[in-house]
Design a protein around this motif. Structure first.
Motif, PDB file in Angstrom:
ATOM      1  N   ASN A  26       0.930  -1.443  -0.331  1.00 55.06           N
ATOM      2  CA  ASN A  26       0.145  -0.076   0.161  1.00 55.06           C
ATOM      3  C   ASN A  26       0.614   1.401   0.282  1.00 55.06           C
ATOM      4  O   ASN A  26       2.081   1.335   0.529  1.00 55.06           O
ATOM      5  CB  ASN A  26      -1.262   0.081   1.226  1.00 55.06           C
ATOM      6  N   THR A  27      -0.095   2.606  -0.663  1.00 55.61           N
ATOM      7  CA  THR A  27       1.283   3.517  -0.692  1.00 55.61           C
ATOM      8  C   THR A  27       2.024   3.713   0.357  1.00 55.61           C
ATOM      9  O   THR A  27       3.161   4.283   0.923  1.00 55.61           O
ATOM     10  CB  THR A  27      -0.220   4.838  -0.694  1.00 55.61           C
ATOM     11  N   SER A  28       1.646   3.159   2.225  1.00 55.98           N
ATOM     12  CA  SER A  28       2.661   3.753   3.275  1.00 55.98           C
ATOM     13  C   SER A  28       3.668   2.914   2.915  1.00 55.98           C
ATOM     14  O   SER A  28       5.037   3.481   3.672  1.00 55.98           O
ATOM     15  CB  SER A  28       2.055   2.982   4.321  1.00 55.98           C
ATOM     16  N   GLY A  56       7.375   6.581   1.809  1.00 56.57           N
ATOM     17  CA  GLY A  56       6.055   5.431   1.139  1.00 56.57           C
ATOM     18  C   GLY A  56       6.639   5.523  -0.611  1.00 56.57           C
ATOM     19  O   GLY A  56       7.045   5.761  -0.908  1.00 56.57           O
ATOM     20  N   CYS A  57       4.682   5.252  -0.997  1.00 54.55           N
ATOM     21  CA  CYS A  57       5.286   5.420  -2.531  1.00 54.55           C
ATOM     22  C   CYS A  57       4.204   5.432  -3.470  1.00 54.55           C
ATOM     23  O   CYS A  57       3.065   4.582  -2.615  1.00 54.55           O
ATOM     24  CB  CYS A  57       5.769   4.235  -2.943  1.00 54.55           C
ATOM     25  N   LYS A  58       4.010   5.823  -4.359  1.00 51.97           N
ATOM     26  CA  LYS A  58       2.218   6.834  -4.970  1.00 51.97           C
ATOM     27  C   LYS A  58       1.825   5.303  -5.602  1.00 51.97           C
ATOM     28  O   LYS A  58       2.422   4.665  -6.612  1.00 51.97           O
ATOM     29  CB  LYS A  58       2.599   7.473  -6.127  1.00 51.97           C
ATOM     30  N   THR A  59       0.926   5.220  -6.203  1.00 54.47           N
ATOM     31  CA  THR A  59       0.170   3.982  -6.682  1.00 54.47           C
ATOM     32  C   THR A  59       0.821   3.665  -8.166  1.00 54.47           C
ATOM     33  O   THR A  59       0.847   4.933  -8.235  1.00 54.47           O
ATOM     34  CB  THR A  59      -1.259   4.528  -6.470  1.00 54.47           C
ATOM     35  N   GLU A  61       3.868   3.069  -8.535  1.00 53.31           N
ATOM     36  CA  GLU A  61       5.242   3.991  -8.570  1.00 53.31           C
ATOM     37  C   GLU A  61       5.249   2.194  -8.214  1.00 53.31           C
ATOM     38  O   GLU A  61       4.788   1.574  -7.809  1.00 53.31           O
ATOM     39  CB  GLU A  61       5.453   4.639  -7.955  1.00 53.31           C
ATOM     40  N   THR A  78       5.340  -1.941  -4.719  1.00 52.84           N
ATOM     41  CA  THR A  78       4.101  -1.350  -5.439  1.00 52.84           C
ATOM     42  C   THR A  78       3.015  -1.232  -5.116  1.00 52.84           C
ATOM     43  O   THR A  78       2.283  -2.348  -5.336  1.00 52.84           O
ATOM     44  CB  THR A  78       4.532  -1.632  -7.264  1.00 52.84           C
ATOM     45  N   PRO A  79       2.535  -0.123  -4.998  1.00 56.40           N
ATOM     46  CA  PRO A  79       0.712   0.013  -4.902  1.00 56.40           C
ATOM     47  C   PRO A  79      -0.336  -0.227  -5.662  1.00 56.40           C
ATOM     48  O   PRO A  79       0.503   0.526  -6.661  1.00 56.40           O
ATOM     49  CB  PRO A  79       0.554   1.119  -3.344  1.00 56.40           C
ATOM     50  N   CYS A  97       2.125   0.026 -12.337  1.00 54.63           N
ATOM     51  CA  CYS A  97       2.973  -0.993 -11.526  1.00 54.63           C
ATOM     52  C   CYS A  97       3.901  -2.253 -12.059  1.00 54.63           C
ATOM     53  O   CYS A  97       5.333  -2.174 -11.549  1.00 54.63           O
ATOM     54  CB  CYS A  97       2.077  -1.667 -11.509  1.00 54.63           C
ATOM     55  N   TYR A 123      -8.063  -5.007  -3.082  1.00 52.44           N
ATOM     56  CA  TYR A 123      -8.168  -3.313  -3.937  1.00 52.44           C
ATOM     57  C   TYR A 123      -8.931  -3.922  -4.955  1.00 52.44           C
ATOM     58  O   TYR A 123      -9.504  -3.298  -6.212  1.00 52.44           O
ATOM     59  CB  TYR A 123      -6.608  -3.548  -4.626  1.00 52.44           C
TER      60      TYR A 123
END
Ligand code: ADP
Length: 175
Positions: A26-28, A56-59, A61, A78-79, A97, A123
């Motif tokens: 997830n993004t966290s 964190g990481c963006k959806t 990416e 990868t989120p 992704c 998801y």
């Protein structure tokens, strides 16, 4: 397109002896349920400690860490997109992704990469659509990744494996 280096198997990705496994994070990047929880459990707390440094990481990416106690050398986090109604860029985000994970694998000299079925658990991405997007994106990208020897989709259950097998067969028929 290049489908020859793509394989579909059923299994537990935490057991994969490969250069890199992908985590449906997830993004966290601070852990969660499903495959994310299983990967953190198997890797040990040092993985979470490294993830805490990443911001964190963006959806769509991806970010890479070491694998710690996993047999895999690296984990690529990868989120995936949370599926709403299909009109929130979900398909493009899911493709990105797979694309960004392969890019990081190449940059880190990984020859073998295992993916879980990103976004089709909590998801809620429709499985057959997700499978088509995954195998098509991998087949397109592998064309530009000569140093990647093998990419596997590691499916946790039979229904998931069937969906990816069907999607890969359909793609091979197009070639
Ligand atoms: P998302 O939040 O991206 O939907 P989930 O972890 O909920 O991620 O589910 C993604 C897929 O990973 C599902 O098909 C789930 O069954 C599968 N999965 C769960 N644990 C494992 C595991 N240890 N190895 C491989 N796949 C797993």
């Amino acid at each position: 397109m290049n489908t020859a280096r793509i394989e579909i198997i059923q299994g537990d990705i935490t057991k994969s002896e490969v250069d890199a496994i992908v985590n449906a994070a997830n993004t966290s990047l601070l852990g969660g349920g499903g495959v994310d929880g299983a990967i953190h459990m198997a890797a040990g707390s040092a993985l979470l400690a490294e993830c805490r440094t990443l911001g964190g990481c963006k959806t769509g990416e991806a970010k890479i860490t070491r694998g710690y106690r996993l047999p895999a050398k690296f984990v690529i986090h990868t989120p995936g997109p949370r599926y709403k109604d299909g009109n929130h860029n979900e398909a493009e985000l899911l493709a990105s992704c797979y694309r960004n994970c392969l890019k990081l694998a190449v940059e880190n000299h990984c020859a073998t990469v295992d993916f879980p079925s990103i976004s089709t658990g909590v998801y809620s991405f429709p499985l057959n659509d997700a499978a088509k997007i995954a195998v098509r994106t991998l087949a397109e990208e592998l064309e530009h990744c000569p140093n990647i020897k093998r990419v596997r989709m590691v499916c946790f259950d039979q229904k998931t494996m069937k969906a990816y097998e069907t999607a890969l067969e359909a793609l091979k028929a197009e070639e």
